[in-house]
Design an enzyme around this catalytic site. Structure first.
Site, PDB file in Angstrom:
ATOM      1  CE1 TYR A 165      77.127  27.625  50.940  1.00 55.88           C
ATOM      2  CE2 TYR A 165      74.783  27.568  51.470  1.00 55.88           C
ATOM      3  CZ  TYR A 165      76.102  27.394  51.847  1.00 55.88           C
ATOM      4  OH  TYR A 165      76.405  26.985  53.133  1.00 55.88           O
TER       5      TYR A 165
ATOM      6  CB  THR B  64      74.362  24.163  54.429  1.00 55.72           C
ATOM      7  OG1 THR B  64      73.091  24.788  54.439  1.00 55.72           O
ATOM      8  CG2 THR B  64      74.665  23.771  52.992  1.00 55.72           C
ATOM      9  CG  ASP B  65      69.377  23.877  56.728  1.00 46.55           C
ATOM     10  OD1 ASP B  65      70.079  24.670  56.061  1.00 46.55           O
ATOM     11  OD2 ASP B  65      68.468  24.255  57.495  1.00 46.55           O
ATOM     12  CD  GLU B  66      71.064  27.684  52.605  1.00 44.14           C
ATOM     13  OE1 GLU B  66      71.097  28.028  51.417  1.00 44.14           O
ATOM     14  OE2 GLU B  66      71.329  28.451  53.543  1.00 44.14           O
TER      15      GLU B  66
ATOM     16  CE  LYS C  74      78.915  23.416  52.426  1.00 48.53           C
ATOM     17  NZ  LYS C  74      80.284  23.550  53.029  1.00 48.53           N
TER      18      LYS C  74
END
Ligand code: NAD
Ligand code: TYD
Length: 350
Positions: free
Chosen positions: A156, A131-133, A160
């Site tokens: 989260y 993810t870009d998060e 990741k």
């Protein structure tokens, strides 16, 4: 002839990836490995479940012995790893579950792949979907590139980020044929209605409050899920080992503007007066540690591998709203929790 284990194939994005690979590559054997958590739903794959090149295996990526046995038995040529705990709000209430699945589960898979491929990584591939998060949050104008330093804020995104680091460590240390992609927010069919877009569609349809966290000023960069699945296909087949690609829609929306757009689309489709659905918008307490803005620079993917989004947001959102209005049974089964006994019960004792 390739055998690919796709993890998390019963989830939102995973089901689109499984469908695409099963349909586009009849020569490949696709094994969908999924624990069927609350987010896993075999109804997402009903249209391809009897395809001769598809199999479902119920299992937990955290279970080391199970994973090692499965890899020994199946001898896959590749892994496309999507299984994860994926909802930021749930990570705030139960971070450990995210560490187990997202970090420990990923390391179990890396290890199992390393054990069976035994240094012969030439034609093997471990594709980690991320993810870009992991990059944290942006100011008003900058964008995430593949060089942006990791700065995760939620449990989260921290889990990741950690899994991404392990994947790179397996490339740097052992030479395992890894690839990572970091994608922006997805939307489309089969999206579990705890996430913003399907939750808003469902609540607007039912005349329930639509919760907007904080002032609704947070910005997300939305990508149609089938464009993400196509990007994964392209990267899986063309990227060099050890590489990373960002995937995004060049499509930034403030949450409140997006919700207002959904309200106006649904006013029209449900025959309501203009402005009727917007009355459901309800500002609620902000999410803790809420990242302000995400935006992806996907130039590397476009320039090197030729991928670009195929449809506009307006087209994609229209398709998505139509899908949720047409597939009422799917939505009702998911919101009632019914899908878990209905489609998944045959696997409960495996
Ligand atoms: P999802 O929550 O819809 O699906 C996750 C799937 O993983 C479910 O089928 C679930 O049963 C399975 N799973 C969970 N724990 C497992 C375990 N321990 N063992 C085996 N299977 C397990 O998630 P999604 O939105 O489809 O996301 C898929 C992947 O893409 C995730 O890795 C996520 O981090 C990443 N991603 C998601 C988005 C997004 O907008 N949704 C954006 C970028 C990247
Ligand atoms: P979400 O769909 O949970 O994705 P992510 O947190 O991974 O970006 O949320 C998208 C944005 O919408 C995020 O800024 C939080 C916000 N949001 C709301 O305002 N209300 C809601 O009910 C939800 C679920 C999210």
């Amino acid at each position: 002839m390739k055998k690919i284990i796709i993890t998390g194939g019963a989830g939102f994005i995973g089901s689109h990836v499984v469908r695409r690979f099963v349909k586009n590559y009849p020569d490949y054997t696709i094994i969908n490995l999924d624990k069927l958590t609350y987010a896993g739903n075999l109804a997402n794959l009903k249209d391809i479940e009897h395809s001769p090149n598809y199999r479902f295996v119920k299992g937990d990526i955290v279970d080391l012995e199970f994973i090692n046995n499965l890899f020994e038995q199946e001898q896959p040529d590749a892994v496309i790893h999507l299984a994860a705990e994926s909802h930021v709000d749930r990570s705030i209430t139960n971070p450990l579950e995210f560490v187990m699945t997202n970090v420990v589960g990923t390391v179990n898979l890396l290890n199992a792949a390393k054990n069976i491929w035994k240094g012969q990584y030439d034609k093997k591939r471990f594709y980690h979907v991320s993810t870009d998060e992991v990059y944290g949050t942006l100011g008003d104008t900058d964008m995430f590139t593949e060089q942006t330093a990791y700065d995760p804020h939620s449990p989260y995104s921290a889990s990741k980020a950690s899994s991404d680091h392990f994947v790179r460590a397996y490339y740097d240390t052992y030479g395992l044929g890894t690839v990572i992609s970091n994608c922006s927010n997805n939307y489309g069919s089969y999206h579990f209605p705890e996430k913003l877009i399907p939750l808003a569609i469902n609540n607007i349809k039912q005349g329930k409050a639509v919760p907007v966290y904080g002032k609704g000023e947070n910005v997300r960069d939305w990508l149609w899920v089938e464009d993400h699945a196509r990007a994964i296909d392209v990267i899986f087949h063309k990227a060099a080992a050890g590489s990373t690609y960002n995937i995004g829609g060049h499509n930034e929306w403030k949450n409140i503007d997006l919700i207002k757009l959904l309200c106006s689309i649904l006013d029209k489709k449900l025959g309501r007066e203009a402005g009727e659905s917007a009355k459901l918008i309800t500002y609620v307490t902000d999410r803790a540690g809420h990242d302000l803005r995400y935006a992806i620079d996907a130039a590397k993917l476009k320039n090197e591998l030729g991928w670009e989004p195929s449809i506009t947001f307006e087209e994609g959102l229209e398709k998505t709203v139509d899908w949720y209005l047409t597939n009422e049974q799917w939505l009702n089964d998911v919101t009632s929790g019914h899908y878990q006994d209905y489609y998944n019960e045959q696997y409960t004792n495996r």
